[in-house]
Design a protein around this motif. Structure first.
Motif, PDB file in Angstrom:
ATOM      1  N   ILE A 218       0.838  -1.204   0.000  1.00 21.49           N
ATOM      2  CA  ILE A 218       0.000   0.000   0.000  1.00 21.49           C
ATOM      3  C   ILE A 218       0.869   1.248   0.000  1.00 21.49           C
ATOM      4  O   ILE A 218       0.610   2.191  -0.746  1.00 21.49           O
ATOM      5  CB  ILE A 218      -0.967  -0.015   1.197  1.00 21.49           C
ATOM      6  CG1 ILE A 218      -2.020  -1.102   0.992  1.00 21.49           C
ATOM      7  CG2 ILE A 218      -1.633   1.339   1.392  1.00 21.49           C
ATOM      8  CD1 ILE A 218      -2.898  -1.338   2.196  1.00 21.49           C
ATOM      9  N   THR A 219       1.909   1.259   0.838  1.00 17.84           N
ATOM     10  CA  THR A 219       2.759   2.448   0.896  1.00 17.84           C
ATOM     11  C   THR A 219       3.503   2.669  -0.412  1.00 17.84           C
ATOM     12  O   THR A 219       3.669   3.807  -0.839  1.00 17.84           O
ATOM     13  CB  THR A 219       3.768   2.355   2.053  1.00 17.84           C
ATOM     14  OG1 THR A 219       4.506   1.146   1.940  1.00 17.84           O
ATOM     15  CG2 THR A 219       3.079   2.430   3.397  1.00 17.84           C
ATOM     16  N   SER A 220       3.949   1.598  -1.062  1.00 12.77           N
ATOM     17  CA  SER A 220       4.633   1.796  -2.344  1.00 12.77           C
ATOM     18  C   SER A 220       3.664   2.312  -3.402  1.00 12.77           C
ATOM     19  O   SER A 220       4.025   3.152  -4.228  1.00 12.77           O
ATOM     20  CB  SER A 220       5.291   0.500  -2.812  1.00 12.77           C
ATOM     21  OG  SER A 220       4.305  -0.462  -3.122  1.00 12.77           O
TER      22      SER A 220
ATOM     23  N   ARG B  10       3.093   5.929  -2.509  1.00 12.15           N
ATOM     24  CA  ARG B  10       4.290   6.701  -2.816  1.00 12.15           C
ATOM     25  C   ARG B  10       4.397   6.968  -4.311  1.00 12.15           C
ATOM     26  O   ARG B  10       4.703   8.082  -4.732  1.00 12.15           O
ATOM     27  CB  ARG B  10       5.536   5.966  -2.346  1.00 12.15           C
ATOM     28  CG  ARG B  10       6.804   6.771  -2.624  1.00 12.15           C
ATOM     29  CD  ARG B  10       8.083   6.032  -2.353  1.00 12.15           C
ATOM     30  NE  ARG B  10       8.042   5.308  -1.121  1.00 12.15           N
ATOM     31  CZ  ARG B  10       8.793   4.245  -0.865  1.00 12.15           C
ATOM     32  NH1 ARG B  10       9.648   3.816  -1.764  1.00 12.15           N
ATOM     33  NH2 ARG B  10       8.706   3.618   0.276  1.00 12.15           N
ATOM     34  N   SER B  11       4.121   5.954  -5.133  1.00 11.45           N
ATOM     35  CA  SER B  11       4.226   6.156  -6.576  1.00 11.45           C
ATOM     36  C   SER B  11       3.176   7.151  -7.065  1.00 11.45           C
ATOM     37  O   SER B  11       3.457   7.989  -7.915  1.00 11.45           O
ATOM     38  CB  SER B  11       4.084   4.833  -7.316  1.00 11.45           C
ATOM     39  OG  SER B  11       2.785   4.306  -7.152  1.00 11.45           O
TER      40      SER B  11
ATOM     41  N   THR C  22       1.999  12.609  -8.860  1.00 13.87           N
ATOM     42  CA  THR C  22       1.238  13.844  -8.719  1.00 13.87           C
ATOM     43  C   THR C  22       2.163  15.041  -8.528  1.00 13.87           C
ATOM     44  O   THR C  22       1.961  16.091  -9.147  1.00 13.87           O
ATOM     45  CB  THR C  22       0.271  13.744  -7.529  1.00 13.87           C
ATOM     46  OG1 THR C  22      -0.558  12.596  -7.717  1.00 13.87           O
ATOM     47  CG2 THR C  22      -0.583  14.979  -7.399  1.00 13.87           C
ATOM     48  N   VAL C  23       3.180  14.873  -7.682  1.00 11.76           N
ATOM     49  CA  VAL C  23       4.128  15.967  -7.445  1.00 11.76           C
ATOM     50  C   VAL C  23       4.884  16.289  -8.724  1.00 11.76           C
ATOM     51  O   VAL C  23       5.090  17.462  -9.054  1.00 11.76           O
ATOM     52  CB  VAL C  23       5.089  15.594  -6.292  1.00 11.76           C
ATOM     53  CG1 VAL C  23       6.244  16.568  -6.211  1.00 11.76           C
ATOM     54  CG2 VAL C  23       4.342  15.559  -4.975  1.00 11.76           C
TER      55      VAL C  23
ATOM     56  N   ILE D   7      11.747  13.826   2.788  1.00 12.62           N
ATOM     57  CA  ILE D   7      11.895  13.120   4.058  1.00 12.62           C
ATOM     58  C   ILE D   7      10.692  12.221   4.301  1.00 12.62           C
ATOM     59  O   ILE D   7      10.828  11.062   4.689  1.00 12.62           O
ATOM     60  CB  ILE D   7      12.081  14.128   5.214  1.00 12.62           C
ATOM     61  CG1 ILE D   7      13.450  14.803   5.107  1.00 12.62           C
ATOM     62  CG2 ILE D   7      11.930  13.449   6.567  1.00 12.62           C
ATOM     63  CD1 ILE D   7      13.645  15.952   6.046  1.00 12.62           C
ATOM     64  N   ILE D   8       9.503  12.744   4.054  1.00 11.83           N
ATOM     65  CA  ILE D   8       8.289  11.947   4.253  1.00 11.83           C
ATOM     66  C   ILE D   8       8.275  10.771   3.295  1.00 11.83           C
ATOM     67  O   ILE D   8       7.959   9.639   3.680  1.00 11.83           O
ATOM     68  CB  ILE D   8       7.039  12.832   4.081  1.00 11.83           C
ATOM     69  CG1 ILE D   8       6.922  13.809   5.255  1.00 11.83           C
ATOM     70  CG2 ILE D   8       5.785  11.990   3.976  1.00 11.83           C
ATOM     71  CD1 ILE D   8       5.853  14.852   5.074  1.00 11.83           C
ATOM     72  N   MET D   9       8.607  11.002   2.029  1.00 14.03           N
ATOM     73  CA  MET D   9       8.567   9.933   1.036  1.00 14.03           C
ATOM     74  C   MET D   9       9.611   8.852   1.325  1.00 14.03           C
ATOM     75  O   MET D   9       9.357   7.672   1.119  1.00 14.03           O
ATOM     76  CB  MET D   9       8.779  10.496  -0.365  1.00 14.03           C
ATOM     77  CG  MET D   9       7.685  11.434  -0.821  1.00 14.03           C
ATOM     78  SD  MET D   9       6.082  10.685  -0.815  1.00 14.03           S
ATOM     79  CE  MET D   9       6.200   9.711  -2.276  1.00 14.03           C
TER      80      MET D   9
END
Length: 131
Positions: free
Chosen positions: A49-51, A54-55, A60-61, A91-93
């Motif tokens: 889920i986190t990957s 993150r993607s 989006t960024v 840092i968050i990513m």
């Protein structure tokens, strides 16, 4: 000196024995993999889920930072601390799997307790008397 040649029945018996051994090895491998999944399903689910998140976030960024020249957005100015926002996002990513695993360690007992409470109240709850 001539070598002994197997007849078709012996070849089939030998092939059957080999297939049985391969099946036993595959069965043992599958049981190990299922045990691993049983032991680590929470962390595997969290990492997946986190990957995925993150993607999507990085996509989006990237879409926001590399806007096309044909799209004109009036009244939009960059903040003075854009390097701070980028550093904070990095840092968050980079710590997203750790954040996910820690949040899962806190959320899992709470979700299990909530589910157990709902199930027990559904099974053993008081029956309300209607007037």
């Amino acid at each position: 000196m001539s070598r002994y040649k197997l007849n078709p029945l012996e070849e089939l018996q030998l092939e059957k024995k080999r297939q049985k051994e391969e099946r036993a090895i595959a069965s043992q491998r599958l049981s190990y993999e299922l045990q691993y999944l049983n032991d680590n399903w929470g962390s595997l689910l969290t990492k997946g889920i986190t990957s995925s998140i993150r993607s999507k976030l990085t996509e989006t960024v990237d879409n926001l930072t590399t806007s096309s020249s044909s799209s004109i957005t009036p009244f939009v100015t960059k903040g003075h601390h854009s390097w701070f926002n980028n550093a904070a996002m990095q840092i968050i990513m980079s710590n997203l799997p750790f954040i996910g695993s820690v949040s899962w360690k806190f959320a899992k007992p709470a979700l299990l307790a909530f589910g157990a409470k709902k199930v027990s109240s559904a099974l053993f709850g008081r029956k309300r008397k209607r007037a």
